[in-house]
Design a protein around this motif. Sequence first.
Motif, mmCIF file in Angstrom:
data_model
loop_
_atom_site.group_PDB
_atom_site.id
_atom_site.type_symbol
_atom_site.label_atom_id
_atom_site.label_comp_id
_atom_site.label_asym_id
_atom_site.label_seq_id
_atom_site.Cartn_x
_atom_site.Cartn_y
_atom_site.Cartn_z
ATOM 1 N N LYS A 188 0.825 -1.213 0.000
ATOM 2 C CA LYS A 188 0.000 0.000 0.000
ATOM 3 C C LYS A 188 0.857 1.260 0.000
ATOM 4 N N SER A 189 1.990 1.232 0.699
ATOM 5 C CA SER A 189 2.799 2.445 0.816
ATOM 6 C C SER A 189 3.486 2.837 -0.481
ATOM 7 N N ILE A 190 3.851 1.859 -1.313
ATOM 8 C CA ILE A 190 4.555 2.202 -2.553
ATOM 9 C C ILE A 190 3.594 2.541 -3.684
ATOM 10 N N ARG A 191 2.285 2.154 -3.549
ATOM 11 C CA ARG A 191 1.239 2.558 -4.493
ATOM 12 C C ARG A 191 1.569 2.133 -5.929
ATOM 13 N N SER A 192 1.770 0.846 -6.118
ATOM 14 C CA SER A 192 1.978 0.245 -7.453
ATOM 15 C C SER A 192 3.223 0.761 -8.161
ATOM 16 N N THR A 193 4.191 1.216 -7.426
ATOM 17 C CA THR A 193 5.448 1.638 -8.034
ATOM 18 C C THR A 193 6.249 0.412 -8.468
ATOM 19 N N ALA A 194 6.972 0.536 -9.575
ATOM 20 C CA ALA A 194 7.757 -0.591 -10.108
ATOM 21 C C ALA A 194 9.040 -0.750 -9.293
ATOM 22 N N VAL A 195 8.919 -1.446 -8.178
ATOM 23 C CA VAL A 195 10.067 -1.641 -7.296
ATOM 24 C C VAL A 195 10.585 -3.081 -7.312
ATOM 25 N N PHE A 196 9.819 -3.984 -7.906
ATOM 26 C CA PHE A 196 10.229 -5.392 -7.936
ATOM 27 C C PHE A 196 11.148 -5.612 -9.137
ATOM 28 N N ASN A 197 12.439 -5.712 -8.873
ATOM 29 C CA ASN A 197 13.437 -5.832 -9.928
ATOM 30 C C ASN A 197 14.240 -7.116 -9.704
ATOM 31 N N ILE A 198 14.094 -8.066 -10.620
ATOM 32 C CA ILE A 198 14.809 -9.337 -10.468
ATOM 33 C C ILE A 198 16.177 -9.321 -11.159
ATOM 34 N N ARG A 199 16.546 -8.206 -11.737
ATOM 35 C CA ARG A 199 17.865 -8.095 -12.375
ATOM 36 C C ARG A 199 18.917 -7.723 -11.328
ATOM 37 N N GLN A 275 18.715 -10.665 -2.325
ATOM 38 C CA GLN A 275 19.136 -9.474 -3.059
ATOM 39 C C GLN A 275 17.934 -8.665 -3.527
ATOM 40 N N ILE A 276 16.951 -9.347 -4.090
ATOM 41 C CA ILE A 276 15.760 -8.640 -4.571
ATOM 42 C C ILE A 276 15.041 -7.934 -3.423
ATOM 43 N N SER A 277 14.839 -8.635 -2.324
ATOM 44 C CA SER A 277 14.105 -8.066 -1.188
ATOM 45 C C SER A 277 14.871 -6.908 -0.559
ATOM 46 N N SER A 278 16.175 -7.069 -0.376
ATOM 47 C CA SER A 278 16.972 -6.027 0.282
ATOM 48 C C SER A 278 16.979 -4.744 -0.526
ATOM 49 N N ARG A 279 17.222 -4.860 -1.828
ATOM 50 C CA ARG A 279 17.264 -3.661 -2.661
ATOM 51 C C ARG A 279 15.894 -2.994 -2.745
ATOM 52 N N MET A 280 14.833 -3.789 -2.766
ATOM 53 C CA MET A 280 13.476 -3.244 -2.884
ATOM 54 C C MET A 280 13.087 -2.464 -1.629
ATOM 55 N N ILE A 281 13.354 -3.002 -0.452
ATOM 56 C CA ILE A 281 12.944 -2.355 0.798
ATOM 57 C C ILE A 281 13.918 -1.267 1.206
ATOM 58 N N ALA A 282 15.222 -1.446 0.946
ATOM 59 C CA ALA A 282 16.219 -0.445 1.344
ATOM 60 C C ALA A 282 15.984 0.901 0.673
ATOM 61 N N ALA A 283 15.432 0.881 -0.538
ATOM 62 C CA ALA A 283 15.178 2.148 -1.231
ATOM 63 C C ALA A 283 14.114 2.985 -0.531
ATOM 64 N N HIS A 284 13.229 2.372 0.258
ATOM 65 C CA HIS A 284 12.156 3.084 0.946
ATOM 66 C C HIS A 284 12.432 3.252 2.436
ATOM 67 N N LEU A 285 13.423 2.577 2.964
ATOM 68 C CA LEU A 285 13.786 2.710 4.378
ATOM 69 C C LEU A 285 15.300 2.939 4.499
ATOM 70 N N ALA A 361 11.477 5.653 16.908
ATOM 71 C CA ALA A 361 10.623 6.380 15.981
ATOM 72 C C ALA A 361 10.184 5.511 14.804
ATOM 73 N N ASN A 362 10.959 4.445 14.502
ATOM 74 C CA ASN A 362 10.609 3.595 13.362
ATOM 75 C C ASN A 362 9.650 2.476 13.728
ATOM 76 N N GLU A 363 9.275 2.340 14.964
ATOM 77 C CA GLU A 363 8.440 1.235 15.398
ATOM 78 C C GLU A 363 7.025 1.351 14.833
ATOM 79 N N THR A 364 6.630 2.532 14.430
ATOM 80 C CA THR A 364 5.272 2.729 13.907
ATOM 81 C C THR A 364 5.120 2.273 12.461
ATOM 82 N N ASN A 365 6.220 1.904 11.798
ATOM 83 C CA ASN A 365 6.155 1.492 10.393
ATOM 84 C C ASN A 365 5.380 0.201 10.236
#
Length: 365
Positions: A188-199, A275-285, A361-365
């Motif tokens: 929901k937070s990324i709102r259909s942004t193309a963040v899933f990159n398998i390359r 690798q896919i998960s780390s890069r995808m979530i690290a860009a938003h956190l 402060a990040n516990e509310t995420n």
Amino acid sequence: MINTIIARVYAFTTRWHSIAVNHVQKMNPASNEIGASPIKSPIEVMNLTKEQELIQITTQKTQIFDHVASTEVHNIYSHLGYGDLSDAITQTMMCAIAIGLILLIVIWCLFIRQIPYILRHTPSKYVARTLVLCGVYAIVGSAALVSLICFRAFVFCDSVCHFAFLLCAYQYFALIIEYAGGETNFIKSIRSTAVFNIRTPPCCCCLRFLLPSAITKKKFKYLRLMVIQMPIIQGILLALLNVFNSIDTSLYEQVHPFMSIFIVASIMIGVWSLQISSRMIAAHLPDHKILHKYFAIQLVLILYKLQPVVIHVIAYGIKYTTGYRINSKIIENAIIQLIILLETTVLSYFANCVYSVPTKANETN
């Protein structure tokens, strides 16, 4: 007439005496030694027989040691004990064990000192997984020291290190999902942004034609399955390898290359998902230092699986001055384990630093 008969009898007796002496010398070659009398007494013959048996035993031992010099380490424990193999490097091993013990104490002290800090500054829902990811270095360091002390336990200790990485890999994956607030909240937070990159590595080169896309619950499910298959599949394979090694080391040597193919394939799939998960979530956190934490857990695999193979290839064929080939194997293992313990000490300190976040402060995420 009488004198002639006496002369012939004397000549006949002398002739047969010389024939008997020559026969005894042929039956007992040791009597031809310099200074030895032609005929030996029974006691001298018995002593000479014992000396010959001792020479034969010494020759057999020499042949065994020559066989050890050209035999792999897993195939010679039926001939010699650990003490016989390490007599020439006792002082070296004692120094290596002392250094390894000091490094392990430092690793455990770093982890024990970090526990109160994690309990005070880490949100409660992250505490358990954070403690596991910080404590894996103490577990692996302990296994490395056991392998250093007892060379026969190398296969078991290597399996302990490997399985510890597999469990922590899934704990890391679950932790970064919790950082994102769960799969549903992240979608929901990324709102259909193309963040899933398998390359991403290790498949970044062969999948260049696939473009990034939006993340969905189904894709999260596939990522989770790719990670969770590692402890299941590789745990079974590692258990089988330990059983084969306990039954017959030669059987272990034959089966290990075949099973390694499946272990490497399983690792590649799991690392790809991480690798896919780390890069995808690290860009938003960015404040959570996710890539730093992934680097810390990935180094566990590199240091404890890939690095020993490289050192073994470099050290292969080196002639040490300590004696037999088996001693060089023990020295090589000692060098590998000491390097691992030293790097684990540095890596443990690095992990303690990066896992000091997230803050309250990040516990509310």
